[in-house]
Write an enzyme that holds these catalytic residues in place. Sequence first.
Site, PDB file in Angstrom:
ATOM      1  N   HIS A 153       0.817  -0.995  -0.439  1.00  0.00           N
ATOM      2  CA  HIS A 153      -0.543   0.019   0.086  1.00  0.00           C
ATOM      3  C   HIS A 153       0.634   1.235  -0.038  1.00  0.00           C
ATOM      4  O   HIS A 153       0.024   2.252  -0.244  1.00  0.00           O
ATOM      5  CB  HIS A 153      -1.111   0.012   1.221  1.00  0.00           C
ATOM      6  CG  HIS A 153      -1.850  -0.659   1.153  1.00  0.00           C
ATOM      7  ND1 HIS A 153      -3.218  -0.638   1.218  1.00  0.00           N
ATOM      8  CD2 HIS A 153      -2.255  -2.374   1.334  1.00  0.00           C
ATOM      9  CE1 HIS A 153      -3.739  -1.924   1.312  1.00  0.00           C
ATOM     10  NE2 HIS A 153      -2.971  -2.572   1.208  1.00  0.00           N
ATOM     11  N   ASP A 361       3.299   8.954  -0.787  1.00  0.00           N
ATOM     12  CA  ASP A 361       2.744   8.835  -0.620  1.00  0.00           C
ATOM     13  C   ASP A 361       2.180   7.468  -1.495  1.00  0.00           C
ATOM     14  O   ASP A 361       2.616   7.501  -3.119  1.00  0.00           O
ATOM     15  CB  ASP A 361       0.897   9.437  -0.450  1.00  0.00           C
ATOM     16  CG  ASP A 361       0.581   9.018   0.614  1.00  0.00           C
ATOM     17  OD1 ASP A 361       0.346   8.388   1.453  1.00  0.00           O
ATOM     18  OD2 ASP A 361      -0.567  10.362   0.454  1.00  0.00           O
TER      19      ASP A 361
HETATM   20  O1  F6P Z   1      -0.851   3.440   4.459  1.00  0.00           O
HETATM   21  C1  F6P Z   1      -0.245   2.514   4.926  1.00  0.00           C
HETATM   22  C2  F6P Z   1      -1.044   1.888   6.419  1.00  0.00           C
HETATM   23  O2  F6P Z   1      -0.364   1.190   6.684  1.00  0.00           O
HETATM   24  C3  F6P Z   1      -2.337   1.577   6.297  1.00  0.00           C
HETATM   25  O3  F6P Z   1      -2.463   0.181   6.156  1.00  0.00           O
HETATM   26  C4  F6P Z   1      -2.760   1.846   8.031  1.00  0.00           C
HETATM   27  O4  F6P Z   1      -4.228   2.279   8.145  1.00  0.00           O
HETATM   28  C5  F6P Z   1      -1.978   3.519   7.407  1.00  0.00           C
HETATM   29  O5  F6P Z   1      -0.872   3.119   7.288  1.00  0.00           O
HETATM   30  C6  F6P Z   1      -1.938   3.960   9.144  1.00  0.00           C
HETATM   31  O6  F6P Z   1      -1.225   2.849   9.677  1.00  0.00           O
HETATM   32  P1  F6P Z   1      -1.167   2.031  10.975  1.00  0.00           P
HETATM   33  O7  F6P Z   1      -1.907   0.822  10.641  1.00  0.00           O
HETATM   34  O8  F6P Z   1       0.048   1.690  11.538  1.00  0.00           O
HETATM   35  O9  F6P Z   1      -1.946   2.540  12.409  1.00  0.00           O
END
Ligand code: F6P
Length: 488
Positions: A153, A361
Amino acid sequence: MSRLIVVSNRIPGKTVAAGGLAVALKASLSHHDGLWFGWSGRHSQTSAGDVAFETVDGVRVGGIDITRDDFQSYYAGFSNRILWPAFHLRLDLAHFEGHWYEGYRRVNTQFAQAIAPHIEPDDVIWIHDYHLIPLATELRRLGVENRIGFYLHIPFPTPDALFAIPYQDELMADLSRYDLIGLQAQRDVSALREAIDHVAPRGFDGEKRPAPDFSRTRIAAFPIGSDPDAFAELATSAGATKMANRIRRSLGDCALILGVDRLDYSKGLPQRVESYERLLDHNAAMRRRVHMLQVAPPSRDMIDEYRATSETLDAIVGRVMGRFAEPDWQPLTYVKRAYGQASLAGLYRMARVGLVTPLRDGMNLVAHEYVASQNPEDPGVLVLSRFAGAAEIFPDALQVNPFDTDETAEAMRVALEMPLAERKARWEQLDAAVREHRVERWADSYLAELAPRPDADDLEGPRTGKVMHKRLQSVYSSMRAVFENGSP
Ligand code: F6P
């Protein structure tokens, strides 16, 4: 019947607000008798125990506990203080403690051990994000021969940044054990191919590292998208209208410039507020005519670099207020908490400028949601970072270098003064791109590639055709909540 097994660090919980993507993966799993595994959010005393299942909105979700120490090294350490900054090209913010790798690996092994007994021979396994790169290796070690796909992602790094990561050779070998690697943008496909072709640096022993064999792995871009119909509808819902009315009362005639992001250094928030400061500085006539609203829910605040970013932002916001606020006009509002999707859709719709200016991003779904929420008769303007994956599919946004505060300030000015005809023309193109990349298409195309079947229209076929499409609808929406944490 074959099932879809989704694995990600976070899993949908009963408390997580359902959003577009999250809603989408859920249906797929529920219609498909599928399973979604991940970290339960709880800490165990010893190592990971049995999987605890619960049903969330019709989806069987299996949570795995991990110890507090493993959480520190796997999540807070290796994933978020090494991989995250390196993949976002912020080696200056990385903290290299190679021993975290043991915990990272151990949690991946524990995930594999917990999940393997639940896998049936025909299941298709879809693993998500940088926390779980080694999972295919660990599953293969346990004899799992199913098709396994990986989706990243976040952006893929340049070779220099990749080779700064401890044990990157093992991680590259791990990637080569997937049948399909999906990336957000062509930029990321090129970066991964470059890393594969690059000769990895030698170790202190002077030995050349064996190059991993990617011959069985297909690599392609599958740009993730939103659920534009849902956002278009939400944007005129009662919840959205309530929020819009609240803001309108306090805004008066000021045009709204809006940013919505997790409080993460990759989002470029200090640079963004500085750009706004430049706008006010260079264009005295704009003062009292605009207002910036930045919504930034705190994120990963157990990590020093996130706390430091938050403090930097506090200071810049305070400076801008001190410089420009007047008793009857405030230049900006900074809100450090999350809002529900209806409220956000209302804000998006009334914002004359949507500021999406991350320093780097993966995709950035806020850009998609901003476009989908606009009023077609009076749309706002998207100011978008060139370094977001979304830049590849939104050439009609005003694209900026987010490090260049003068350029970003100028883009805001151009956006604020843009005539209606141009706003409409740009928005129509952007909306067409949002619809072309809608989230169902993302998952459909990924899964069709991971588990292709010749009989795509066979209604009995579990993986493709209409049955698959229906299943996918709800899985997407669960994923949205999990991968984008609400909305930002
Ligand atoms: O965009 C990458 C990501 O890991 C998403 O999967 C996730 O929702 C976001 O960043 C927030 O991260 P975390 O799960 O560490 O709160």
